[in-house]
Write an enzyme that holds these catalytic residues in place. Structure first.
Site, mmCIF file in Angstrom:
data_model
loop_
_atom_site.group_PDB
_atom_site.id
_atom_site.type_symbol
_atom_site.label_atom_id
_atom_site.label_comp_id
_atom_site.label_asym_id
_atom_site.label_seq_id
_atom_site.Cartn_x
_atom_site.Cartn_y
_atom_site.Cartn_z
ATOM 1 N N GLU A 65 0.828 -1.226 0.000
ATOM 2 C CA GLU A 65 0.000 0.000 0.000
ATOM 3 C C GLU A 65 0.860 1.274 0.000
ATOM 4 O O GLU A 65 0.817 2.078 0.921
ATOM 5 C CB GLU A 65 -1.034 0.011 1.123
ATOM 6 C CG GLU A 65 -0.527 -0.210 2.543
ATOM 7 C CD GLU A 65 -1.680 -0.324 3.566
ATOM 8 O OE1 GLU A 65 -2.838 -0.498 3.163
ATOM 9 O OE2 GLU A 65 -1.386 -0.215 4.774
ATOM 10 N N GLU A 103 -5.590 -7.246 0.009
ATOM 11 C CA GLU A 103 -6.213 -7.212 1.339
ATOM 12 C C GLU A 103 -7.643 -6.753 1.197
ATOM 13 O O GLU A 103 -7.943 -5.841 0.418
ATOM 14 C CB GLU A 103 -5.490 -6.220 2.277
ATOM 15 C CG GLU A 103 -4.105 -6.638 2.684
ATOM 16 C CD GLU A 103 -3.412 -5.607 3.597
ATOM 17 O OE1 GLU A 103 -4.103 -4.814 4.278
ATOM 18 O OE2 GLU A 103 -2.175 -5.603 3.616
#
Ligand SMILES: *[C@@H]1O[C@H](CO)[C@@H](O)[C@H](O)[C@H]1NC(C)=O
Ligand SMILES: *[C@@H]1O[C@H](CO)[C@@H](O)[C@H](O)[C@H]1NC(C)=O
Ligand SMILES: *[C@@H]1O[C@H](CO)[C@@H](O)[C@H](O)[C@H]1NC(C)=O
Ligand SMILES: *[C@@H]1O[C@H](CO)[C@@H](O)[C@H](O)[C@H]1NC(C)=O
Ligand SMILES: *[C@@H]1O[C@H](CO)[C@@H](O)[C@H](O)[C@H]1NC(C)=O
Ligand SMILES: *[C@@H]1O[C@H](CO)[C@@H](O)[C@H](O)[C@H]1NC(C)=O
Length: 505
Positions: A185, A395
């Site tokens: 991320e 995720e």
């Protein structure tokens, strides 16, 4: 953008229910991968064993009392038990990360043989159980020695060190690992660690919420973002030159992608939502797909946004074989004009973006409603705006109070509605190839410590044996993956509402 405004218009006129059918695992392509994830610091523990040195995350978590990963799930010692339960659950893949400071304790140079052996054993254990490994190279855990030496990601020296670390991983593990994410991320990493100060190493310009001992929120997030892109691209290039023809794997960059929808139907909020997409997604995705930053960011940030040289553009463009997407929820975006007059001392990522992010329904920073249509919107937007890239969902999940119950029904409802939304997007052409639930088992969490957890398995952190017990969600996932569970159609037919959200980020 078109899709989302279309959503809003539909809602105003009439509540449309999408025609959608019940689905099973078999509605997904056969080579689609369903798995679940962890990361090194959150799962392994054993932080000072067998030669591992501290990372910036160790340092950061020890600076307050919200818990730390010293022991975590003790995955370092219990990996065989955990791989066994993954196999029993029917997981097709496992996403985990490699602790840089366990593998290369000085950040560069000498490899730690015990660290190397641990990851070789883990990967072998996964392969023996038919579980495909997906490895993240960097998950918030820079060796502290490199942070101390030159300040980590805000210095270009990181590019060479990261590439050398990646080289070791490709060489040592690449015969058995086909899926590599370079940096976890990356956008939220740059924002949280260098603009807002709530992620390691905790840099920011001091503001009313955080006292940071070091940093500059006006410039560092963009500098870190630039170096992240170059480090990712350099590792990816190395893989293509040195390993790809033999190992036949792929390398991708990952970003955190909120669903972003306009708060009202006004032109201002529509433009603000596009600007938010440029800042959240485009900042790192435009360079890796098209070779440069979004025009809107260049205009707003001026000289604070680094410029790609021709050579760098060449390196970065096309450097991601897939996009890793981390998605949990969707927020409304309301316009606040980005203020060019904001004093440099007050400049940071959010004032630069010039929007208000407003949670939908009962959602808040630490908990959220299932908003599956928002997820479908993200996948649709990426398909339409980024040339339909191959995507892995790295995720997706729902936090609940850690001790509450093994009957985690809201989690089951959440996951089935999100898998349904993903299937809708795939049926409409999205090249999404895999889905990793966060997380396999309860972990030490980045923002919540041990208070909230996301696991399919419960971990009793007060038990010296750290006993694992399956939650309802684990058996739901097992049933879904073995094809015995049909997901009811109503799970995916929610539509956006235009009711104002309850709380602001
Ligand atoms: C920051 O530090 C100053 C001086 O120690 C203190 O007065 C202030 O309350 C702190 N602010 C926060 C948000 O912790
Ligand atoms: C951050 O860096 C900019 C550009 O060098 C400078 O103008 C500004 O004063 C710095 N801000 C802080 C809080 O140090
Ligand atoms: C919000 O919370 C209320 C009260 O707990 C609940 O009745 C409602 O269903 C929730 N809304 C959503 C969208 O989950
Ligand atoms: C499906 O894809 C087409 C082509 O990209 C697009 O025009 C359409 O809006 C998409 N439908 C939905 C429901 O997203
Ligand atoms: C967790 O373990 C402790 C110590 O063994 C035990 O007393 C407790 O009952 C366990 N809690 C749960 C929820 O199993
Ligand atoms: C499928 O998974 C469920 C758990 O949800 C289990 O009870 C069942 O035995 C499994 N069936 C097969 C054929 O593996």
């Amino acid at each position: 953008m078109k899709v989302l405004s279309l959503f809003c218009i539909c809602v105003v006129i009439v509540l449309v229910t999408r025609d959608s059918n019940a689905f099973t695992r078999n509605d997904f392509p056969e080579d689609f991968l369903f798995g679940a994830a962890t990361s090194a610091y959150q799962w392994e523990g054993a932080v000072d064993e067998d030669g591992r040195t501290p990372s910036v995350w160790d340092t950061f978590s020890h600076s307050d009392n919200k818990g730390n990963g010293d022991i975590a799930c003790d995955g370092y010692h219990k990996y065989k038990e955990d791989v066994k339960l993954m196999a029993e659950m029917g997981l097709e893949a496992f996403r985990f990360s490699i602790s840089w400071s366990r593998l290369i304790p000085n950040g560069r140079g000498q490899i730690n043989p015990k660290g190397l052996l641990f990851y070789k054993n883990l990967i072998k254990e996964l392969r023996n159980h038919g579980v495909e490994p997906h490895v993240t190279l960097y998950h918030y855990d820079l060796p502290q020695v490199l942070e101390d030496e030159y300040g980590g990601w805000i210095d270009r020296k990181i590019i060479e060190d990261f590439t050398a670390f990646a080289d070791v991983c490709f060489r040592e593990f690449g015969d058995d690992v086909k899926l590599w994410t370079t940096i976890n991320e990356a956008n939220i990493f740059a924002i949280g660690a260098y603009s807002e100060g709530f992620l390691p190493p905790g840099h920011c310009s001091t503001n009313e919420f955080v006292n940071c001992s070091t940093g500059n929120s006006s410039t560092e997030p963009y500098l870190a973002g630039h170096n992240i892109l170059l480090a990712h691209a350099s590792a990816s290039k190395l893989y293509r030159l040195k390993y790809k023809s033999k190992q036949r794997g792929s390398v991708g960059l990952s970003i955190y992608a909120y669903g972003l929808v306009p708060y009202t139907e006004s032109k201002e909020d529509e433009i603000a939502t596009q600007r938010a997409k440029d800042f959240f997604y485009g900042w790192l995705l435009k360079p890796v797909v098209f070779g440069d930053y979004p025009d809107e960011m260049k205009r707003i940030l001026g000289t604070r946004l680094p410029v790609f040289s021709e050579e760098e553009t060449e390196l970065v463009k096309g450097s991601s074989d897939f996009l890793g997407i981390i998605h949990y929820t969707t927020v409304y975006i309301a316009n606040i004009a980005p203020a060019p007059s904001v004093l440099p001392s007050k400049q940071e990522f959010f004032t630069d973006m010039g929007v208000d992010t407003i949670f939908i329904g009962n959602s808040s920073f630490f908990k959220w409603d299932a908003i599956p249509w928002g997820f479908e919107g993200v996948l649709e937007y990426l398909k339409q705006s980024y040339n339909n890239p191959p995507i892995y969902i790295l995720e997706n999940g729902l936090p609940l109070e850690h001790d509450s119950t093994l009957q985690d029904t809201p989690r089951v409802e959440y996951i089935q509605s999100y898998i349904g939304a993903m299937l809708n997007a795939i049926k409409n052409g999205s090249d999404t190839r895999g889905y990793f639930f966060w997380s396999v088992i309860d972990l030490y969490e980045l923002l919540a410590g041990y208070k909230l957890s996301y696991g399919l398995y419960y971990v009793n952190f007060s038990d010296p044996g750290l006993k694992r017990s399956p939650k309802l969600s684990a058996s739901w996932y097992t049933g879904f993956l073995n094809g015995t569970i049909d997901v009811a159609p109503q799970a995916t037919t929610q539509q956006p509402s235009l009711f104002p959200g309850s709380s602001s980020l």
